[in-house]
Design an enzyme around this catalytic site. Structure first.
Site, PDB file in Angstrom:
ATOM      1  N   SER A  19       0.573  -1.389   0.046  1.00 20.08           N
ATOM      2  CA  SER A  19       0.306   0.136  -0.226  1.00 20.08           C
ATOM      3  C   SER A  19       0.955   0.865  -0.226  1.00 20.08           C
ATOM      4  O   SER A  19       1.791   1.474   0.468  1.00 20.08           O
ATOM      5  CB  SER A  19      -0.900   0.051   1.369  1.00 20.08           C
ATOM      6  OG  SER A  19      -1.230   0.792   1.492  1.00 20.08           O
ATOM      7  N   SER A  20       0.452   2.508  -0.553  1.00 19.83           N
ATOM      8  CA  SER A  20       1.389   4.207  -0.588  1.00 19.83           C
ATOM      9  C   SER A  20       1.317   4.115   1.129  1.00 19.83           C
ATOM     10  O   SER A  20       2.147   5.534   1.507  1.00 19.83           O
ATOM     11  CB  SER A  20       0.385   4.468  -0.926  1.00 19.83           C
ATOM     12  OG  SER A  20      -0.846   4.767  -0.798  1.00 19.83           O
ATOM     13  N   CYS A  21       0.650   3.868   2.089  1.00 16.76           N
ATOM     14  CA  CYS A  21       0.908   3.836   2.796  1.00 16.76           C
ATOM     15  C   CYS A  21       2.249   4.284   3.890  1.00 16.76           C
ATOM     16  O   CYS A  21       2.839   4.148   4.904  1.00 16.76           O
ATOM     17  CB  CYS A  21      -0.658   3.871   4.198  1.00 16.76           C
ATOM     18  SG  CYS A  21       0.088   2.049   4.370  1.00 16.76           S
ATOM     19  N   TYR A  34      -0.836  -0.927  10.025  1.00 15.76           N
ATOM     20  CA  TYR A  34      -1.156  -1.238   8.765  1.00 15.76           C
ATOM     21  C   TYR A  34       0.529  -1.357   7.945  1.00 15.76           C
ATOM     22  O   TYR A  34       0.663  -2.327   7.071  1.00 15.76           O
ATOM     23  CB  TYR A  34      -2.686  -0.649   7.826  1.00 15.76           C
ATOM     24  CG  TYR A  34      -2.398  -1.466   6.608  1.00 15.76           C
ATOM     25  CD1 TYR A  34      -3.396  -2.984   6.589  1.00 15.76           C
ATOM     26  CD2 TYR A  34      -2.342  -0.668   5.459  1.00 15.76           C
ATOM     27  CE1 TYR A  34      -3.766  -2.489   5.012  1.00 15.76           C
ATOM     28  CE2 TYR A  34      -2.878  -1.074   3.894  1.00 15.76           C
ATOM     29  CZ  TYR A  34      -3.081  -2.282   3.850  1.00 15.76           C
ATOM     30  OH  TYR A  34      -3.126  -3.095   2.983  1.00 15.76           O
ATOM     31  N   LYS A  38       3.034  -3.811   6.395  1.00 12.66           N
ATOM     32  CA  LYS A  38       3.010  -3.618   4.920  1.00 12.66           C
ATOM     33  C   LYS A  38       4.595  -4.086   4.495  1.00 12.66           C
ATOM     34  O   LYS A  38       5.458  -4.179   3.536  1.00 12.66           O
ATOM     35  CB  LYS A  38       2.404  -3.523   4.069  1.00 12.66           C
ATOM     36  CG  LYS A  38       1.040  -3.955   4.015  1.00 12.66           C
ATOM     37  CD  LYS A  38       0.382  -4.628   3.314  1.00 12.66           C
ATOM     38  CE  LYS A  38      -1.083  -5.424   2.691  1.00 12.66           C
ATOM     39  NZ  LYS A  38      -0.709  -6.691   2.186  1.00 12.66           N
ATOM     40  N   HIS A  54     -13.071   2.981   2.880  1.00 14.11           N
ATOM     41  CA  HIS A  54     -12.492   4.265   2.148  1.00 14.11           C
ATOM     42  C   HIS A  54     -13.604   4.983   1.912  1.00 14.11           C
ATOM     43  O   HIS A  54     -14.362   4.683   2.124  1.00 14.11           O
ATOM     44  CB  HIS A  54     -11.464   3.146   1.078  1.00 14.11           C
ATOM     45  CG  HIS A  54     -10.890   2.727   1.441  1.00 14.11           C
ATOM     46  ND1 HIS A  54     -10.719   1.222   1.734  1.00 14.11           N
ATOM     47  CD2 HIS A  54      -9.345   2.670   2.646  1.00 14.11           C
ATOM     48  CE1 HIS A  54      -9.232   0.832   1.956  1.00 14.11           C
ATOM     49  NE2 HIS A  54      -8.469   1.805   2.473  1.00 14.11           N
TER      50      HIS A  54
HETATM   51  O1  GFB Z   1     -10.394   6.509   1.723  1.00 14.79           O
HETATM   52  P1  GFB Z   1      -9.898   7.009   3.875  1.00 14.79           P
HETATM   53  O2  GFB Z   1     -10.447   6.516   4.553  1.00 14.79           O
HETATM   54  O3  GFB Z   1      -7.963   6.687   3.085  1.00 14.79           O
HETATM   55  O4  GFB Z   1      -9.811   8.425   3.717  1.00 14.79           O
HETATM   56  P2  GFB Z   1      -6.573   7.367   4.096  1.00 14.79           P
HETATM   57  C1  GFB Z   1      -8.995   9.594   2.791  1.00 14.79           C
HETATM   58  C2  GFB Z   1      -9.544  10.506   3.799  1.00 14.79           C
HETATM   59  O5  GFB Z   1     -10.650  10.628   3.239  1.00 14.79           O
HETATM   60  C3  GFB Z   1      -9.299  10.872   4.908  1.00 14.79           C
HETATM   61  C4  GFB Z   1     -11.187  11.736   4.240  1.00 14.79           C
HETATM   62  O6  GFB Z   1      -9.084  12.650   4.761  1.00 14.79           O
HETATM   63  C5  GFB Z   1     -11.004  11.221   5.221  1.00 14.79           C
HETATM   64  O7  GFB Z   1     -10.846  11.917   6.390  1.00 14.79           O
HETATM   65  N1  GFB Z   1     -12.733  11.236   4.062  1.00 14.79           N
HETATM   66  C6  GFB Z   1     -14.097  12.303   3.806  1.00 14.79           C
HETATM   67  C7  GFB Z   1     -13.352  10.230   4.364  1.00 14.79           C
HETATM   68  N2  GFB Z   1     -15.316  11.682   4.148  1.00 14.79           N
HETATM   69  C8  GFB Z   1     -14.767  10.596   4.756  1.00 14.79           C
HETATM   70  C9  GFB Z   1     -15.605   9.010   4.861  1.00 14.79           C
HETATM   71  O8  GFB Z   1     -16.797   9.289   4.512  1.00 14.79           O
HETATM   72  N3  GFB Z   1     -14.800   7.636   5.077  1.00 14.79           N
HETATM   73  C10 GFB Z   1     -13.930   7.521   4.908  1.00 14.79           C
HETATM   74  N4  GFB Z   1     -13.088   6.627   4.564  1.00 14.79           N
HETATM   75  N5  GFB Z   1     -13.179   9.414   4.854  1.00 14.79           N
HETATM   76  C11 GFB Z   1      -5.633   4.522   4.197  1.00 14.79           C
HETATM   77  C12 GFB Z   1      -5.271   3.814   5.424  1.00 14.79           C
HETATM   78  O9  GFB Z   1      -5.456   5.719   4.909  1.00 14.79           O
HETATM   79  O10 GFB Z   1      -5.007   4.704   2.922  1.00 14.79           O
HETATM   80  C13 GFB Z   1      -4.671   2.586   5.018  1.00 14.79           C
HETATM   81  O11 GFB Z   1      -5.932   4.246   6.033  1.00 14.79           O
HETATM   82  C14 GFB Z   1      -4.978   2.586   3.362  1.00 14.79           C
HETATM   83  O12 GFB Z   1      -4.099   2.188   6.063  1.00 14.79           O
HETATM   84  C15 GFB Z   1      -5.519   2.907   2.654  1.00 14.79           C
HETATM   85  O13 GFB Z   1      -3.438   2.473   3.327  1.00 14.79           O
HETATM   86  C16 GFB Z   1      -5.248   3.121   1.111  1.00 14.79           C
HETATM   87  O14 GFB Z   1      -5.593   7.533   2.345  1.00 14.79           O
HETATM   88  O15 GFB Z   1      -6.524   8.048   4.336  1.00 14.79           O
END
Ligand code: GFB
Length: 314
Positions: free
Chosen positions: A106-108, A135, A139, A178
């Protein structure tokens, strides 16, 4: 003769895209096992399965995944499960004599303040983003384990680091998903109920890069054709978008015309994580699905799953 490929984690969003791609290519025979048939957290069971099946190669798409809130709420589960899956599948593959394995990360894995776009060389050059540290560490360990087996034993175990993914078969849980599936679900429900506004999490300013999952699958099979791939290679779309602009694009795809507000009690996560994909592009691969098209496909899949009662929300 077809190449027999074990797709570990074939029922998830990434795994099912890999199965689709393998079948479409026609030169692969997928070797599959459901969760009930094979517990990937049990090393003996994995060994037994691989000894019996003897696939030619393995793609490692099994993972415990989730969005920002899920990752930060359940770090023990994310670290333990993903670490166990990595050690079991890599170790068992080596022990039964499999010569090629592609591990998906993952890119994280890259530092929170890595240079943008992030080159592969940024790995372990700084502190990780805390919301997904568990996570990311699992990875990074998996990627390094593959590189170590390759160095010590000469097996072609290598890794792909995809950016944020979306597409058919995603998890639409309102809190644990996500951002794309989360907002598809929220905007769709608001449209159905005639709600005047929908809140998105955080400030809306973080930048994210999104890749349609079928593009990732095509990149994976492309990587499997390379004779001497780098130990890990970034797989991204090539450009990113702010979360606020993303929410506008999702609202448009879903047909929601109400107001979008910000819920600042929720975390933003890392400010930006755009991958440098020049290494992969130099090998002759590029993505095919623009975000707007991918969002339409993802929403169509959401509606189909909703109406047939098979929407994933766990
Ligand atoms: O997709 P997401 O949960 O993953 O959140 P990350 C991306 C951005 O979207 C964050 C915003 O800045 C969230 O605050 N966001 C806005 C929301 N509304 C929403 C919503 O309704 N749901 C969610 N989930 N986010 C993940 C990692 O990080 O990326 C994992 O936690 C993994 O480990 C994945 O690597 C690819 O990009 O922040």
């Amino acid at each position: 003769m077809k190449t027999r490929i074990f797709i570990a984690g074939h029922s998830g969003m990434v795994g099912s895209a890999l199965v689709r791609e393998a079948l479409q290519l026609g030169t692969y025979e997928p070797v599959l096992a459901t969760r009930r048939e094979l517990d990937l957290t049990d090393l003996r069971a994995v060994l037994h399965f691989l000894e019996f099946q003897r696939p030619d190669c393995v793609i490692f798409a099994a993972a415990k995944v989730g969005g920002i809130l899920s990752n930060s709420t359940f770090p023990a589960d994310f670290l333990y499960e993903n670490l166990t899956l990595a050690t079991n599948i890599v170790r068992a593959s080596f022990l039964v004599g499999i010569k090629r394995l592609l591990f998906l990360g993952s890119s994280c894995i890259y530092p929170k303040f890595a240079p943008q776009p992030i080159p592969e060389s940024a790995l372990l050059s700084g502190t990780l983003e805390e919301t997904n540290e568990a996570y990311a560490i699992a990875k990074i360990a998996g990627l390094k384990l593959c590189a170590a087996y390759r160095k010590q034993h000469g097996v072609l175990f290598h890794s792909a680091m995809p950016t944020n993914l979306y597409g058919p078969g995603d998890n639409y849980h309102p809190d644990h998903s996500h951002v794309i599936p989360g907002l598809i679900h929220r905007f769709h429900s608001a449209k159905e109920r005639g709600l005047k506004e929908v809140a998105i999490w955080g400030t809306g300013t973080p930048m994210r890069e999104f890749l349609y999952v079928d593009d990732l699958a095509s990149a994976c099979f492309h990587l499997l054709t390379l004779d001497n791939p780098a130990d890990w290679i970034n797989v991204g779309f090539g450009s990113d978008v702010s979360i606020y602009d993303l929410s506008l694009a999702i609202a448009k795809a879903v047909g929601y015309s109400g107001q979008i507000t910000l819920d600042s009690t929720k975390p933003d996560g890392t400010p930006r994580k755009l991958l440098d994909t020049s290494l992969l592009r130099s090998t002759g691969w590029q993505p095919q699905t623009p975000l707007e098209d991918g969002l339409k496909l993802a929403y169509a899949d959401y509606q189909k799953a909703l109406h047939s009662g098979r929407l994933r929300t766990i």
